[in-house]
Design an enzyme around this catalytic site. Structure first.
Site, mmCIF file in Angstrom:
data_model
loop_
_atom_site.group_PDB
_atom_site.id
_atom_site.type_symbol
_atom_site.label_atom_id
_atom_site.label_comp_id
_atom_site.label_asym_id
_atom_site.label_seq_id
_atom_site.Cartn_x
_atom_site.Cartn_y
_atom_site.Cartn_z
ATOM 1 N N CYS A 7 0.863 -1.173 0.161
ATOM 2 C CA CYS A 7 -0.012 0.010 -0.050
ATOM 3 C C CYS A 7 0.645 1.257 -0.105
ATOM 4 C CB CYS A 7 -1.003 0.024 1.227
ATOM 5 S SG CYS A 7 -0.060 -0.088 2.853
ATOM 6 N N ARG A 13 -3.237 -0.607 5.245
ATOM 7 C CA ARG A 13 -3.630 -1.566 4.892
ATOM 8 C C ARG A 13 -2.912 -2.903 4.508
ATOM 9 N NH1 ARG A 13 -5.333 2.101 -0.330
ATOM 10 N NH2 ARG A 13 -3.230 2.976 0.561
ATOM 11 N N ASP A 123 -8.160 3.764 1.003
ATOM 12 C CA ASP A 123 -7.052 4.247 1.961
ATOM 13 C C ASP A 123 -7.843 4.863 3.429
ATOM 14 O OD1 ASP A 123 -5.189 5.550 3.644
ATOM 15 O OD2 ASP A 123 -4.733 7.003 1.918
HETATM 16 P P1 4NP Z 1 -1.640 2.793 4.136
HETATM 17 O O1 4NP Z 1 -2.384 4.363 4.478
HETATM 18 O O2 4NP Z 1 -1.313 3.353 2.474
HETATM 19 O O3 4NP Z 1 -3.091 1.801 3.897
HETATM 20 O O4 4NP Z 1 -0.567 2.792 5.027
HETATM 21 C C1 4NP Z 1 -1.741 5.457 4.463
HETATM 22 C C2 4NP Z 1 -0.685 5.657 5.430
HETATM 23 C C3 4NP Z 1 0.000 6.862 5.323
HETATM 24 C C4 4NP Z 1 -0.415 8.136 4.579
HETATM 25 C C5 4NP Z 1 -1.355 7.749 3.791
HETATM 26 C C6 4NP Z 1 -2.170 6.620 3.698
HETATM 27 N N1 4NP Z 1 0.394 9.354 4.896
HETATM 28 O O5 4NP Z 1 -0.200 10.192 3.862
HETATM 29 O O6 4NP Z 1 0.917 9.374 5.518
#
Ligand code: 4NP
Length: 160
Positions: A7, A13, A123
């Site tokens: 991800c 995720r 997300d």
């Molecule tokens: P992930 O979610 O991709 O599911 O781990 C996110 C984690 C961090 C960020 C965005 C989405 N961020 O902008 O830092």
């Protein structure tokens, strides 16, 4: 079989996807390697998001020991299959992989449930706990399909 879940941050995720698939392959008796990574370096070195940990724990899965890391182009060589949560992840994996990019190894995770539709696991970064449960359910469905498909090929047992 070596599977990598990817991800953006490797904090919400993909650590859930890693934990869920590891739980299912253990129950199925499959000797697979499962890992996860993020296309960004924002969260490198820290544990998964507290709501991902909470929702996993609610389902008797422990992901607290995972340490977030960034996807590298060598992952494209190391893993047999790389599942991405959304289209941006797909594009970033392709960009980071450079000359090692192998289209046949990379798939949108939800295509396991809805083939060729390229549906995304949303997300949940700015969302609340309910959305983490929805994300869990989506990933759980996809992981069930992955293990079931393998059982139909004659490897491992499917209990669901
Ligand atoms: P992930 O979610 O991709 O599911 O781990 C996110 C984690 C961090 C960020 C965005 C989405 N961020 O902008 O830092």
């Amino acid at each position: 079989m070596k599977i990598l879940m990817v991800c953006l941050g490797n904090i919400c995720r993909s650590p859930l996807a890693e934990g869920i698939l590891k739980d299912k392959i253990k129950k199925a008796g499959l000797n697979w390697e499962v890992d996860s990574a993020g296309t960004s370096h924002y969260q490198t070195g820290i544990a998964p998001h507290k709501l991902s940990q909470k929702v996993a724990r609610h389902n008797e899965i422990d992901i607290c020991k995972h340490c977030c890391r960034q996807f590298t182009n060598e992952d494209m060589l190391k893993f047999d299959k790389i599942y991405v949560m959304d289209k941006d992840n797909y594009d970033e994996v392709k960009r980071i992989s450079k000359e090692l990019w192998d289209k046949d190894k990379v798939e949108m995770l939800m295509n396991e449930v809805y083939p060729n539709q390229n549906l995304e696991v949303p997300d949940p970064w700015y969302a609340g706990e309910d959305d983490y449960h929805k994300v869990y359910k989506m990933i759980d469905e996809a992981c069930k399909k992955i293990v079931k498909a393998q059982a139909l090929k004659g490897e491992g047992q499917f209990f669901y």
